[in-house]
Design a protein around this motif. Structure first.
Motif, PDB file in Angstrom:
ATOM      1  N   GLU A 242      24.568  60.869 -13.217  1.00 39.43           N
ATOM      2  CA  GLU A 242      24.319  59.555 -13.097  1.00 39.43           C
ATOM      3  C   GLU A 242      24.871  58.847 -12.754  1.00 39.43           C
ATOM      4  O   GLU A 242      26.067  58.548 -12.815  1.00 39.43           O
ATOM      5  N   PRO A 243      24.683  57.192 -12.141  1.00 44.92           N
ATOM      6  CA  PRO A 243      25.129  56.435 -11.825  1.00 44.92           C
ATOM      7  C   PRO A 243      26.513  55.893 -12.917  1.00 44.92           C
ATOM      8  O   PRO A 243      27.594  56.252 -12.353  1.00 44.92           O
ATOM      9  N   ASN A 244      26.131  56.048 -14.033  1.00 42.21           N
ATOM     10  CA  ASN A 244      27.044  55.206 -15.090  1.00 42.21           C
ATOM     11  C   ASN A 244      27.752  56.775 -16.007  1.00 42.21           C
ATOM     12  O   ASN A 244      28.423  57.143 -17.507  1.00 42.21           O
ATOM     13  N   ARG A 245      27.406  57.908 -15.490  1.00 36.43           N
ATOM     14  CA  ARG A 245      27.400  59.333 -16.338  1.00 36.43           C
ATOM     15  C   ARG A 245      28.543  60.562 -15.222  1.00 36.43           C
ATOM     16  O   ARG A 245      27.972  60.912 -14.695  1.00 36.43           O
ATOM     17  N   TRP A 246      29.660  59.977 -15.778  1.00 33.76           N
ATOM     18  CA  TRP A 246      30.487  61.206 -15.141  1.00 33.76           C
ATOM     19  C   TRP A 246      30.781  62.347 -15.855  1.00 33.76           C
ATOM     20  O   TRP A 246      31.080  62.245 -16.669  1.00 33.76           O
ATOM     21  N   ARG A 247      30.711  63.636 -15.002  1.00 33.62           N
ATOM     22  CA  ARG A 247      30.916  64.907 -15.306  1.00 33.62           C
ATOM     23  C   ARG A 247      32.828  65.295 -15.162  1.00 33.62           C
ATOM     24  O   ARG A 247      32.949  65.356 -13.824  1.00 33.62           O
ATOM     25  N   ARG A 248      33.400  65.523 -15.932  1.00 32.78           N
ATOM     26  CA  ARG A 248      35.103  65.862 -14.964  1.00 32.78           C
ATOM     27  C   ARG A 248      34.338  68.091 -14.777  1.00 32.78           C
ATOM     28  O   ARG A 248      33.877  68.744 -16.028  1.00 32.78           O
ATOM     29  N   VAL A 249      34.862  67.943 -13.611  1.00 32.41           N
ATOM     30  CA  VAL A 249      34.270  69.706 -13.571  1.00 32.41           C
ATOM     31  C   VAL A 249      35.576  69.869 -12.262  1.00 32.41           C
ATOM     32  O   VAL A 249      36.195  69.966 -11.793  1.00 32.41           O
ATOM     33  N   THR A 250      35.994  71.017 -12.984  1.00 35.09           N
ATOM     34  CA  THR A 250      37.290  71.920 -12.139  1.00 35.09           C
ATOM     35  C   THR A 250      35.759  73.374 -11.786  1.00 35.09           C
ATOM     36  O   THR A 250      35.609  73.842 -12.244  1.00 35.09           O
ATOM     37  N   ILE A 251      36.910  73.616 -10.636  1.00 39.16           N
ATOM     38  CA  ILE A 251      35.820  74.502  -9.815  1.00 39.16           C
ATOM     39  C   ILE A 251      37.199  75.616  -9.416  1.00 39.16           C
ATOM     40  O   ILE A 251      38.367  75.121  -8.935  1.00 39.16           O
ATOM     41  N   SER A 252      37.091  76.428  -9.761  1.00 39.41           N
ATOM     42  CA  SER A 252      38.551  78.449 -10.161  1.00 39.41           C
ATOM     43  C   SER A 252      37.368  79.037  -7.850  1.00 39.41           C
ATOM     44  O   SER A 252      36.439  79.383  -8.425  1.00 39.41           O
ATOM     45  N   CYS A 253      38.712  79.303  -7.752  1.00 40.67           N
ATOM     46  CA  CYS A 253      38.221  79.903  -5.857  1.00 40.67           C
ATOM     47  C   CYS A 253      39.155  81.022  -6.241  1.00 40.67           C
ATOM     48  O   CYS A 253      40.159  81.228  -6.094  1.00 40.67           O
ATOM     49  N   ASP A 254      38.407  82.541  -6.183  1.00 39.63           N
ATOM     50  CA  ASP A 254      39.310  83.566  -5.984  1.00 39.63           C
ATOM     51  C   ASP A 254      39.059  83.680  -4.784  1.00 39.63           C
ATOM     52  O   ASP A 254      37.841  84.462  -3.983  1.00 39.63           O
ATOM     53  N   TYR A 337      36.429  47.080 -23.031  1.00 40.56           N
ATOM     54  CA  TYR A 337      35.351  47.786 -22.264  1.00 40.56           C
ATOM     55  C   TYR A 337      34.451  48.994 -22.152  1.00 40.56           C
ATOM     56  O   TYR A 337      35.099  49.869 -22.332  1.00 40.56           O
ATOM     57  N   LYS A 338      33.611  48.555 -22.237  1.00 37.63           N
ATOM     58  CA  LYS A 338      32.400  50.053 -22.533  1.00 37.63           C
ATOM     59  C   LYS A 338      32.615  50.708 -21.363  1.00 37.63           C
ATOM     60  O   LYS A 338      32.298  50.516 -20.394  1.00 37.63           O
ATOM     61  N   GLU A 339      32.477  52.358 -21.175  1.00 37.89           N
ATOM     62  CA  GLU A 339      32.390  52.723 -20.117  1.00 37.89           C
ATOM     63  C   GLU A 339      31.078  52.509 -19.378  1.00 37.89           C
ATOM     64  O   GLU A 339      31.619  52.403 -18.086  1.00 37.89           O
ATOM     65  N   SER A 340      30.392  52.123 -20.069  1.00 40.21           N
ATOM     66  CA  SER A 340      28.721  52.632 -19.179  1.00 40.21           C
ATOM     67  C   SER A 340      28.921  50.628 -18.781  1.00 40.21           C
ATOM     68  O   SER A 340      27.807  50.767 -18.026  1.00 40.21           O
ATOM     69  N   SER A 341      29.832  49.827 -18.535  1.00 42.33           N
ATOM     70  CA  SER A 341      29.592  48.764 -18.941  1.00 42.33           C
ATOM     71  C   SER A 341      30.418  48.401 -17.627  1.00 42.33           C
ATOM     72  O   SER A 341      29.667  47.451 -16.529  1.00 42.33           O
ATOM     73  N   LEU A 342      31.302  49.527 -16.382  1.00 39.95           N
ATOM     74  CA  LEU A 342      31.983  49.335 -15.239  1.00 39.95           C
ATOM     75  C   LEU A 342      30.783  50.254 -14.234  1.00 39.95           C
ATOM     76  O   LEU A 342      30.112  51.329 -14.593  1.00 39.95           O
ATOM     77  N   ARG A 343      30.832  48.947 -13.335  1.00 46.30           N
ATOM     78  CA  ARG A 343      29.962  49.545 -11.555  1.00 46.30           C
ATOM     79  C   ARG A 343      31.360  50.058 -11.420  1.00 46.30           C
ATOM     80  O   ARG A 343      32.391  50.060 -10.484  1.00 46.30           O
TER      81      ARG A 343
END
Length: 552
Positions: A242-254, A337-343
């Protein structure tokens, strides 16, 4: 109870290997090819030996109408083999063997080529005036990457040769095949040159939305391969669920023993990391909404079987960051600063972003990985101390970023220097054959010396003192950034650390005032001689130009 994820087309549930094969039609464009069809892949005719055929919905192969032998043929587009929706598997724990094999010490960052590094600054400027490149730039060398060694010496070119594309000893020009291309590897498409004649990437349409999403929703922070030289790769991505909901993702490729008509085979044939990231996003884009992401770090393992792409969802325990408590920085009295307040505005490099806070543009720095928390706290303490003391040639510290519960420190904020990094300014001056006036370079040199002096007198060490860590503000003043004593990048290390690097040791514990002074010499020499990559010069370094004053 693991979450059951429904099929998009059948209403059933995916059971991994127990999935029953079903006929799923391919969707072919009727008027406009996808983003990959618009890129100049016309040179890669060898990739298109197999052409796909369009089947009517719910039509079995034996019911297909016979294809005219001499009739018009639909062009084959890269990636259309897997145009159907990818199947997210059931969330499951990671096996110990795989978890152990993907530890950071077993990974090695993929070093971006010269073309890729320069494409970053070019694309960034184009995006600031509304132009979009396809695909988006990859992040430069990661802030969290361990020290690695490379070989090869490079010599400086004349401005005319610099302008022509740096094809001699510096890497391939835009559109040319890089010199280090593996045998049999197809040439990459043009990543920094002008758009091809058939490239309508500036027009509006669904594919243009995809390109914009790659800049704003699917950000490649880092890519790494395995030190055991197995044919595997791991990508580190930040995904905006979502605009203010960031996810850290790793992608494994073999890439070992992969089917020819698979996403993994396509990724294996691509050269640039940012192109691979774009290809992955295009393949799994429609399935991301079916994934329940972990609150920490989610790993997606790509695997093609029975002609269908599967996404195995696990928690990447190797990349979980133990964020420091707010109490660890409470003594500083800095603003939170709250993380959700950043654009979000744009991605700059690694885990660094340009954001808008209360109507003002600032730079957000995140903790790159689980092994860099101490270095991150060191930087907060150093920047806060230097800002309070009124340091003039060090970037201004603005505060820390906390989670919405205000219990954890998630990042830091610093001022934004509008003119960018010194390395990009020097590079631009070379490519445009417009030397930076000596008076300005001399002014920057004095400020750089002053800034490093301010850091040392405050009891800190810069630790990564390169042209990339010096920025220029709107008033043409030089500011030092990244005070984290993380370690010397390849080519910037003092001679006494060479043996440690050859042995594969991390040199962060050996970083001090003396290593800063050695790198200061390299910075001043590069500034005087207008070298944007002094680390690629042979040692001992050549003397400076004759027009440089003797005192310098």
């Amino acid at each position: 109870m693991p979450q059951l994820l429904p099929f998009a087309s059948s209403g059933g549930y995916d059971c991994g290997a127990l999935e029953t094969p079903r006929v799923v039609p391919f969707d072919y464009p009727t008027s406009k090819p996808n983003m990959w069809g618009r890129l100049p892949f016309h040179k890669l005719g060898s990739w298109r030996k197999k052409e796909e055929e369009e089947l009517p919905v719910n039509t079995l192969p034996e019911q297909c109408p016979e294809k005219p032998k001499n009739g018009p043929r639909r062009p084959s587009l890269l990636g259309r083999r897997l145009s159907r929706k990818a199947v997210p598997g059931l969330p499951r724990p990671q096996t110990f063997k795989r978890q152990n094999s993907e530890k950071r010490e077993r990974l090695k960052p993929v070093e971006p080529s010269i073309v890729e590094r320069r494409a970053v600054s070019v694309d960034r400027r184009l995006s600031s005036i509304g132009r979009l490149r396809s695909p988006p730039p990859i992040a430069p060398e990661s802030l969290s990457a361990p020290e690695v060694s490379t070989s090869g010496a490079f010599t400086r070119l004349s401005p005319a040769k610099e302008q022509s594309g740096r094809t001699e000893g510096r890497g391939a020009a835009s559109g040319d095949v890089p010199g280090d291309l593996p045998p049999g590897q197809p040439p990459p498409f043009n990543t920094i040159g002008p758009p091809a004649d058939h490239d309508d990437s500036l027009s509006d349409g669904p594919e243009d939305n995809l390109l914009q999403e790659l800049d704003a929703k699917w950000i490649l922070n880092l890519s790494m391969h395995f030190r055991d030289k197995s044919n595997r790769e791991k990508f580190f991505v930040t995904y905006a669920e979502e605009p203010n909901r960031w996810r850290r993702v790793t992608i494994s490729c073999d890439y070992r023993d992969v089917p020819l008509d698979s996403l993994e085979a396509d990724l294996k044939s691509l050269y640039y990391q940012r192109d691979k990231s774009a290809r992955i996003y295009e393949a799994i884009r429609d399935s991301l909404g079916d994934i329940e992401f972990y609150p920490t770090v989610t790993n997606l393992k790509l695997q093609t079987s029975d002609g269908r792409l599967h996404l195995h969802v696990t928690e990447d325990v190797n990349e979980i960051i133990q964020y420091p408590s707010v109490s660890t920085v409470q003594h500083l009295g800095c603003k939170n600063y709250k993380e959700s307040s950043l654009r979000f505005e744009s991605h700059l490099s690694g885990f660094v972003y340009k954001v808008r806070v209360d109507g003002e543009i600032m730079i957000k720095k995140e903790i790159p990985g689980p092994d860099t928390v101490d270095e991150f706290l060191y930087e907060i303490n150093a920047l806060n101390s230097l800002t309070l003391s009124g340091a003039k040639s060090v970037i201004t510290f603005r505060g820390v970023i906390v989670d919405d519960k205000e219990t954890l420190v998630k990042g830091l904020l610093i001022s934004f220097a509008t003119r960018g990094t010194m390395v990009d300014l020097i590079y631009d001056s070379n490519t445009q054959c417009q030397s930076i006036p000596w008076a300005r370079r001399e002014h920057w040199a004095m400020q750089i010396v002053q800034g490093l002096s301010e850091i040392h007198e405050a009891g800190f060490v810069q630790g990564d003192f390169t042209l990339s860590n010096i920025v220029i503000d709107e008033n043409h003043n030089a500011k030092i950034i990244d005070i984290n004593r993380r370690g010397c990048p390849v080519g910037w290390e003092p001679p006494e650390l060479a043996a440690l690097i050859e042995c594969g040791q991390r040199v962060s514990m050996h970083i001090g005032v003396k290593s800063d002074m050695f790198q200061l010499g390299m910075v001043l020499w590069a500034l005087a001689d207008e070298l944007d990559e002094p680390e690629r010069q042979e040692r001992p370094f050549s003397p400076m130009l004759e027009q440089v004053p003797p005192y310098y």
